[in-house]
Motif scaffolding. Structure first.
Motif, PDB file in Angstrom:
ATOM      1  N   ASN A   1      -4.517  -3.745  -5.825  1.00  0.00           N
ATOM      2  CA  ASN A   1      -4.499  -2.965  -7.062  1.00  0.00           C
ATOM      3  C   ASN A   1      -3.965  -3.857  -8.162  1.00  0.00           C
ATOM      4  N   GLU A   2      -3.813  -3.320  -9.355  1.00  0.00           N
ATOM      5  CA  GLU A   2      -3.420  -4.127 -10.504  1.00  0.00           C
ATOM      6  C   GLU A   2      -1.969  -4.599 -10.441  1.00  0.00           C
ATOM      7  N   HIS A   3      -1.178  -4.041  -9.528  1.00  0.00           N
ATOM      8  CA  HIS A   3       0.244  -4.357  -9.489  1.00  0.00           C
ATOM      9  C   HIS A   3       0.607  -5.471  -8.513  1.00  0.00           C
ATOM     10  N   HIS A   4      -0.282  -5.822  -7.594  1.00  0.00           N
ATOM     11  CA  HIS A   4       0.094  -6.759  -6.543  1.00  0.00           C
ATOM     12  C   HIS A   4      -1.003  -7.792  -6.301  1.00  0.00           C
ATOM     13  N   SER A   5      -0.552  -9.001  -6.003  1.00  0.00           N
ATOM     14  CA  SER A   5      -1.473 -10.097  -5.709  1.00  0.00           C
ATOM     15  C   SER A   5      -0.932 -10.875  -4.510  1.00  0.00           C
ATOM     16  N   ILE A   6      -1.696 -10.892  -3.437  1.00  0.00           N
ATOM     17  CA  ILE A   6      -1.305 -11.579  -2.201  1.00  0.00           C
ATOM     18  C   ILE A   6      -2.192 -12.813  -2.052  1.00  0.00           C
ATOM     19  N   TYR A   7      -1.598 -13.935  -1.667  1.00  0.00           N
ATOM     20  CA  TYR A   7      -2.393 -15.164  -1.619  1.00  0.00           C
ATOM     21  C   TYR A   7      -1.986 -16.042  -0.441  1.00  0.00           C
ATOM     22  N   ALA A   8      -2.896 -16.915  -0.086  1.00  0.00           N
ATOM     23  CA  ALA A   8      -2.644 -17.998   0.866  1.00  0.00           C
ATOM     24  C   ALA A   8      -3.346 -19.228   0.316  1.00  0.00           C
ATOM     25  N   SER A   9      -2.693 -20.398   0.391  1.00  0.00           N
ATOM     26  CA  SER A   9      -3.282 -21.581  -0.236  1.00  0.00           C
ATOM     27  C   SER A   9      -2.987 -22.853   0.542  1.00  0.00           C
ATOM     28  N   TYR A  10      -3.844 -23.834   0.293  1.00  0.00           N
ATOM     29  CA  TYR A  10      -3.681 -25.201   0.805  1.00  0.00           C
ATOM     30  C   TYR A  10      -3.833 -26.133  -0.385  1.00  0.00           C
TER      31      TYR A  10
ATOM     32  N   VAL B   1       3.286 -13.286  -2.315  1.00  0.00           N
ATOM     33  CA  VAL B   1       2.874 -12.073  -3.006  1.00  0.00           C
ATOM     34  C   VAL B   1       3.583 -12.021  -4.355  1.00  0.00           C
ATOM     35  N   LYS B   2       2.822 -11.661  -5.397  1.00  0.00           N
ATOM     36  CA  LYS B   2       3.350 -11.486  -6.749  1.00  0.00           C
ATOM     37  C   LYS B   2       3.131 -10.031  -7.137  1.00  0.00           C
ATOM     38  N   SER B   3       4.202  -9.381  -7.601  1.00  0.00           N
ATOM     39  CA  SER B   3       4.131  -7.928  -7.777  1.00  0.00           C
ATOM     40  C   SER B   3       4.787  -7.465  -9.064  1.00  0.00           C
ATOM     41  N   ASP B   4       4.310  -6.321  -9.547  1.00  0.00           N
ATOM     42  CA  ASP B   4       4.950  -5.572 -10.629  1.00  0.00           C
ATOM     43  C   ASP B   4       5.439  -4.256 -10.052  1.00  0.00           C
ATOM     44  N   TRP B   5       6.682  -3.872 -10.400  1.00  0.00           N
ATOM     45  CA  TRP B   5       7.280  -2.650  -9.897  1.00  0.00           C
ATOM     46  C   TRP B   5       7.790  -1.819 -11.067  1.00  0.00           C
ATOM     47  N   LEU B   6       8.159  -0.590 -10.774  1.00  0.00           N
ATOM     48  CA  LEU B   6       8.774   0.295 -11.768  1.00  0.00           C
ATOM     49  C   LEU B   6       7.925   0.365 -13.031  1.00  0.00           C
ATOM     50  N   ASN B   7       6.637   0.633 -12.825  1.00  0.00           N
ATOM     51  CA  ASN B   7       5.709   0.770 -13.949  1.00  0.00           C
ATOM     52  C   ASN B   7       5.683  -0.490 -14.814  1.00  0.00           C
ATOM     53  N   ASN B   8       5.564  -1.633 -14.122  1.00  0.00           N
ATOM     54  CA  ASN B   8       5.442  -2.953 -14.752  1.00  0.00           C
ATOM     55  C   ASN B   8       6.728  -3.442 -15.412  1.00  0.00           C
ATOM     56  N   ARG B   9       7.851  -2.806 -15.147  1.00  0.00           N
ATOM     57  CA  ARG B   9       9.098  -3.245 -15.764  1.00  0.00           C
ATOM     58  C   ARG B   9       9.723  -4.421 -15.025  1.00  0.00           C
TER      59      ARG B   9
ATOM     60  N   LYS C   1      -0.744 -14.194 -11.759  1.00  0.00           N
ATOM     61  CA  LYS C   1      -1.155 -13.485 -10.546  1.00  0.00           C
ATOM     62  C   LYS C   1      -2.421 -14.076  -9.937  1.00  0.00           C
ATOM     63  N   ASP C   2      -3.203 -14.795 -10.740  1.00  0.00           N
ATOM     64  CA  ASP C   2      -4.427 -15.418 -10.233  1.00  0.00           C
ATOM     65  C   ASP C   2      -4.205 -16.854  -9.770  1.00  0.00           C
ATOM     66  N   ILE C   3      -2.948 -17.290  -9.744  1.00  0.00           N
ATOM     67  CA  ILE C   3      -2.614 -18.651  -9.310  1.00  0.00           C
ATOM     68  C   ILE C   3      -2.036 -18.570  -7.890  1.00  0.00           C
ATOM     69  N   PRO C   4      -2.693 -19.174  -6.898  1.00  0.00           N
ATOM     70  CA  PRO C   4      -2.211 -19.074  -5.508  1.00  0.00           C
ATOM     71  C   PRO C   4      -1.105 -20.078  -5.178  1.00  0.00           C
ATOM     72  N   GLN C   5      -0.150 -20.216  -6.058  1.00  0.00           N
ATOM     73  CA  GLN C   5       1.056 -21.005  -5.859  1.00  0.00           C
ATOM     74  C   GLN C   5       2.184 -20.332  -6.627  1.00  0.00           C
ATOM     75  N   THR C   6       3.416 -20.706  -6.307  1.00  0.00           N
ATOM     76  CA  THR C   6       4.576 -20.146  -6.998  1.00  0.00           C
ATOM     77  C   THR C   6       4.713 -20.773  -8.383  1.00  0.00           C
TER      78      THR C   6
ATOM     79  N   ASN D   1       0.825  -1.207   0.000  1.00  0.00           N
ATOM     80  CA  ASN D   1       0.000   0.000   0.000  1.00  0.00           C
ATOM     81  C   ASN D   1       0.860   1.258   0.000  1.00  0.00           C
ATOM     82  N   GLN D   2       2.035   1.186   0.705  1.00  0.00           N
ATOM     83  CA  GLN D   2       2.918   2.347   0.731  1.00  0.00           C
ATOM     84  C   GLN D   2       3.541   2.588  -0.638  1.00  0.00           C
TER      85      GLN D   2
END
Length: 747
Positions: A519-528, A567-575, A70-75, A22-23
Motif C-alpha cells: 500500500n502507499e504506506h509501506h515499501s519492502i525491498y531486497a537488493s544486491y 522496509v520503509k514505512s509511514d505510520w500514524l497517518n504519515n506523521r 521509498k523507491d530506493i532499495p537501499q537505506t 498488513n495487520q
C-alpha cells in the motif's frame, strides 16, 4: 548473531514484516486533530522552523534519480544540519555521531568516518554530488543537510570503499528561502557571526550570500581555531520554470592549533584531559575553494537533463608535533608504540628503530613526540551529466536514468621531518605538568617526500526502475568505469632516476533491487549491489608508488558486494517515518606483500573482510506537539580471511563501533517555545586491526530550549549535560559540559 543460513533468516524476516504491515494497514488511525506532515514542503521551510529537523525528506539528492526514498532499495538517511548547529557543531564527524551504522573518531587531517565498517574519508564524501577529494577538514557552514546512501554505491558514483557515501547539500540561491543574520556565543570563548542573505531580484533571478566567521578556544589548554567561510551563489530560471541554472563559489578556511595528543593508554595515571600536547609554533591550516555550475532542464514532460561542472582545490598545510609515546626508561617507550606498530604501518626495514626509542635519554616520564611538516594540495575537476525520464512499454512503467561522469584529480604532497643533516626533529611533553620542549629550530628542514599524483576517471551508467504495477517494482542498474592513476617522485626525478609509475584499471558495477509496496504506506525491498576500489584498495589519487615494479603488481580492483533487505514505512497517518534494514557486506581482493624484504614489489590477495548488521531509524511527530528522531545500528564487522596475518581472523575492523544510536525528543508547549533533549550513544571500538586497545563507548546527554517568534529566534543549548568523561577516539577526550547561545533575526 548470524550464521551461514543468513538468506533463510532474511526470507523469514521479510515474511514477518509483510504480516505485520498488513495487520497495521487494516487499522484506522484517527487524524481528526492532527495535520499530516506530508502536506509540508520541507524544502521551502525556514531552517529556523522548530519542526524542520524532525520532518523527513521524501527525496534525497544522493540517489541522483529524483525518485522518492521509498523507491530506493537501499537505506537512505537524511540529517538536517541546523539541529546540530544549535549545539555548536560544525564538523561533519560530530554531526554523524550516533547515526545507525556510522562510526566517527577524531582525525586531525580529516573526518574519521566509517560506514558499516568501511572507511568513507578517502573517497566517499561528496558535496552536491561532486567527490570531496583531498586531505582536509570539512566545514558544514554552508551545508543545509547531510544525506547518507548506505552500502556499495559504485553504480552511481564509481570507485568507493563500499560502506556507503555521504553527500552534503549546499545552501544556494533560490526563490523560497528567507534571509538570516545571527550571532552565537558559548563556552571556551566560542564566538561567531552568521550572515545568510537570499534575495529574489525578480521572477527569473535570485542571489544568495552565505557566510560565517567564528573563533573558539578549547577545554584543552592552548588549543584554538578560527573559521572563515563565504559562499555567494546566483540562480536563474526561465519563465515557465523548466530550466534552473545555479552557479556557486565557496571559500572555506580553518586555521587551528592542532589537538593531536598521544593515545590514552600511553598516558600516566593522573593526567588531566585538559592537558594539550601542541608545541609553540604548531598550526594546521585547511583551505577549501569550490566553484560549481549546475543546470537542470525539463526539455519534455517527465524528461529532465542535469549537468554539473565543478572545480575544487583543497589545501592542507601543517607544522606540528603529534602522537608519540611515554618514555619509560632512557632507551625505551611504552608498549603502545613498539616496533611492531611501526612495522604494521609500512616501515618494513628490519633494522628500523622507532624514533621514540632514540629520543628518550634523560626524558623519562615524558611523551616523546613525532614531528612532521607538510604542504598538500588536491585539485579536482568534475564534469557530469544525467538524463532522467519516464516511459511505458505496454502496462509496464520505466523510470530511467542515463549518465556519465568524468573526473581529473591531482595531488601534490610535500613532507619533511628531519633537518638538513638528517637529524630527526623531536618534541617532549610532561603530561602531568605541561612542561614542553622541542628541537624545531635546530636547522632548516630537509624535504623527505615530494610526489605528484594524478588520476583520470570516466564512468557511464544506466539505471531503470521498472514498475510492473502499483505493488511490484524492479530496480536494475549498471556502470562501467575506466580509471588511470600515476605517481611521480619529484625527488628521484632531480637525480634523473626512473620516477613515474602508471596503472590503468576498469570495472563493472551492477545493482539489482526488488521492491514490494502493499500500500502507499509501506515499501519492502531486497537488493544486491557491488562497488569497486582501484588497485587493491586505494580510493585516492596516490594509488601506486613511484618505485613500484608494475610487472609484479596485481592491479585487479578491490570490491565489495552487499545483500540488503528492509522496509520503509509511514505510520500514524504519515506523521512518523521509519526504516529497518538488514545487510551483509563482503570486501574482497584485499592486498598484502608476502615477502616485503626480498620482494617489496610483489603483491597478493590477503583475504576478506565482512560486515553484517541491522539498522533502524525513525523521525516524525508522535502526538500534536511532541516530535522524535533517532535510530539504532548494530554492526558486526570483522576479518574473515587473512593470509598475511592469520591471527587477525575474527578480529573486529578498526574504528567501528558494534552499537551506535541516538534518541531526541522535541516538545512544543506553544507555537513560540520548544524544548529538546536527547542521548547520543557510541559503542566501544578498537583503535587498530590488531585489536590491542579498545576505546570505551559512551552515552552523552544534550538538551536545548528555544524561542521562535518572527522575526526572532533564540536558542540556548547544553552539550554533555551530565559532564560525562569519555574519549572520542584513542587520542582525544570528549568535550565536557558546554553551553551555547544563538540569536537569529530572520527577514
Amino acid at each position: 548473531m548470524y550464521t551461514r543460513s543468513l538468506p533463510v533468516f532474511k526470507i523469514s524476516l521479510l515474511a514477518l514484516l509483510i504480516t505485520q504491515i498488513n495487520q497495521v494497514s487494516a487499522q484506522e488511525i484517527d487524524s481528526s486533530t492532527t495535520a499530516t506532515l506530508d502536506t509540508i514542503k520541507i524544502e521551502a521551510m525556514s531552517e529556523l522552523d522548530p519542526i524542520k529537523s524532525y520532518v523527513d525528506y521524501k527525496e534525497a539528492n544522493v540517489t541522483r534519480n529524483g525518485l522518492t526514498k521509498k523507491d530506493i532499495p537501499q537505506t537512505v538517511d537524511t540529517i538536517d544540519v541546523q539541529k546540530y548547529k544549535v549545539y555548536g557543531s560544525n564538523d561533519l564527524s560530530v554531526m554523524l555521531q550516533g547515526t545507525p551504522g556510522v562510526s566517527t573518531s577524531y582525525d586531525m587531517r580529516g573526518d574519521g568516518i566509517t560506514i558499516r565498517g568501511f572507511n568513507a574519508d578517502t573517497g566517499d564524501i561528496y558535496r552536491d554530488g561532486i567527490r570531496e577529494g583531498g586531505q582536509v577538514r570539512r566545514s558544514t557552514s554552508s551545508v543545509e543537510r547531510i544525506e547518507i546512501l548506505k552500502g556499495p554505491a559504485s553504480v552511481l558514483y564509481g570507485r568507493s570503499a563500499g560502506g556507503g557515501v555521504v553527500n552534503m547539500v549546499s545552501k544556494y540561491a533560490n526563490f523560497d528561502s528567507k534571509s538570516t543574520i545571527g550571532v552565537y556565543a558559548g563556552s571556551w570563548s566560542n564566538l561567531g557571526t552568521v550572515i545568510d542573505l537570499n534575495h529574489v531580484i525578480n521572477d527569473q533571478w535570485a542571489v544568495r550570500l552565505n557566510s560565517e566567521y567564528g573563533e573558539a578556544d578549547s577545554f584543552r589548554r592552548g588549543i584554538n581555531s578560527r573559521q572563515v567561510m563565504a559562499s555567494p551563489s546566483v540562480t536563474y530560471r526561465n519563465d515557465d520554470q523548466t530550466l534552473t541554472w545555479t552557479t556557486q563559489y565557496t571559500y572555506d578556511n580553518l586555521h587551528r592549533i592542532p589537538d593531536r595528543g598521544p593515545y590514552a593508554y600511553n598516558l600516566p595515571k593522573g593526567t588531566s584531559i585538559k592537558q594539550s600536547y601542541a608545541q609553540d609554533g604548531d598550526f594546521v591550516e585547511d583551505t577549501l575553494q569550490v566553484a560549481r555550475t549546475d543546470l537542470k532542464y525539463e526539455y519534455a514532460p517527465n524528461w529532465n537533463f542535469h549537468w554539473a561542472l565543478s572545480y575544487r582545490v583543497a589545501e592542507q598545510n601543517f607544522d606540528h608535533f603529534y602522537l608519540g609515546a611515554l618514555c619509560t626508561s632512557n632507551t625505551t617507550v611504552s608498549n603502545g608504540e613498539s616496533d611492531q606498530r611501526y612495522l604494521a604501518n609500512g616501515r618494513n626495514n628490519s633494522a628500523y628503530v622507532a624514533p621514540e626509542k632514540r629520543r628518550c635519554n634523560n626524558n623519562v616520564g615524558k611523551v616523546s613526540q613525532i614531528y612532521y611538516w607538510q604542504k598538500a594540495k588536491n585539485t579536482t575537476t568534475s564534469n557530469t551529466f544525467d538524463i532522467t525520464g519516464v516511459f511505458n512499454t505496454g502496462d509496464i512503467k520505466h523510470n530511467v536514468m542515463f549518465g556519465a561522469d568524468w573526473t581529473y584529480e591531482q595531488r601534490e604532497p610535500l613532507l619533511a621531518n628531519t633537518n638538513q643533516n638528517n637529524s630527526l626533529i623531536y618534541g617532549f611533553v610532561n603530561p602531568l605538568t605541561g612542561e614542553k620542549s622541542n628541537s624545531r629550530g635546530s636547522g632548516n628542514l630537509k624535504l623527505n617526500t615530494h610526489n605528484y599524483n594524478q588520476a583520470t576517471g570516466l564512468g557511464i551508467f544506466l539505471q531503470d526502475l521498472i514498475s510492473f504495477n502499483e505493488q511490484f517494482k524492479l530496480m536494475l542498474g549498471g556502470r562501467y568505469d575506466t580509471y588511470e592513476s600515476s605517481t611521480s617522485n619529484k625527488l628521484l626525478a632531480k637525480n634523473n632516476l626512473n620516477y613515474k609509475r602508471t596503472v590503468n584499471n576498469e570495472s563493472f558495477s551492477p545493482n539489482v533491487g526488488l521492491i514490494y509496496q502493499p500500500n502507499e504506506h509501506h515499501s519492502i525491498y531486497a537488493s544486491y549491489s557491488k562497488s569497486f576500489s582501484p588497485f587493491g584498495g586505494s580510493a585516492g589519487v596516490n594509488a601506486v608508488s613511484a618505485s613500484q615494479d608494475l610487472a609484479l603488481f596485481n592491479a585487479e580492483p578491490q570490491y565489495n558486494i552487499q545483500y540488503e533487505v528492509g522496509v520503509k514505512s509511514d505510520w500514524l497517518n504519515n506523521r512518523l517515518n521509519t526504516q529497518l534494514s538488514v545487510y551483509d557486506i563482503r570486501k574482497n581482493n584485499i592486498r598484502y606483500r608476502p615477502d616485503p624484504t626480498n620482494k617489496p614489489d610483489l603483491w597478493a590477495v590477503a583475504g576478506r573482510h565482512e560486515s553484517k548488521g541491522v539498522e533502524l531509524s525513525f523521525i516524525g511527530r508522535l502526538i500534536d506537539n511532541v516530535f522524535v528522531r533517532g535510530g539504532y545500528g548494530y554492526t558486526d564487522a570483522k576479518v574473515t580471511a587473512d593470509s598475511q596475518t592469520p591471527s587477525n581472523v575474527n578480529k573486529r575492523l578498526a574504528l567501528t563501533s558494534k552499537n551506535t544510536g541516538n534518541l531526541f525528543f522535541r516538545y512544543l508547549p506553544s507555537e513560540s517555545v520548544y524544548l529538546e533533549t536527547g542521548v547520543t550513544y557510541v559503542g566501544s571500538f578498537y583503535n587498530n586491526l590488531n585489536n590491542d586497545y579498545k576505546v570505551k563507548g559512551f552515552s552523552r546527554l544534550d538538551a536545548a530550549v528555544g524561542y521562535s517568534q518572527a522575526p526572532w529566534n533564540v536558542t540556548v543549548a547544553v552539550g554533555n549535560v551530565t559532564n560525562k568523561k569519555y574519549w572520542r577516539s584513542a587520542d582525544l577526550p570528549g568535550t565536557p559540559r558546554s553551553v551555547l547561545m544563538r540569536v537569529n533575526y530572520q527577514f
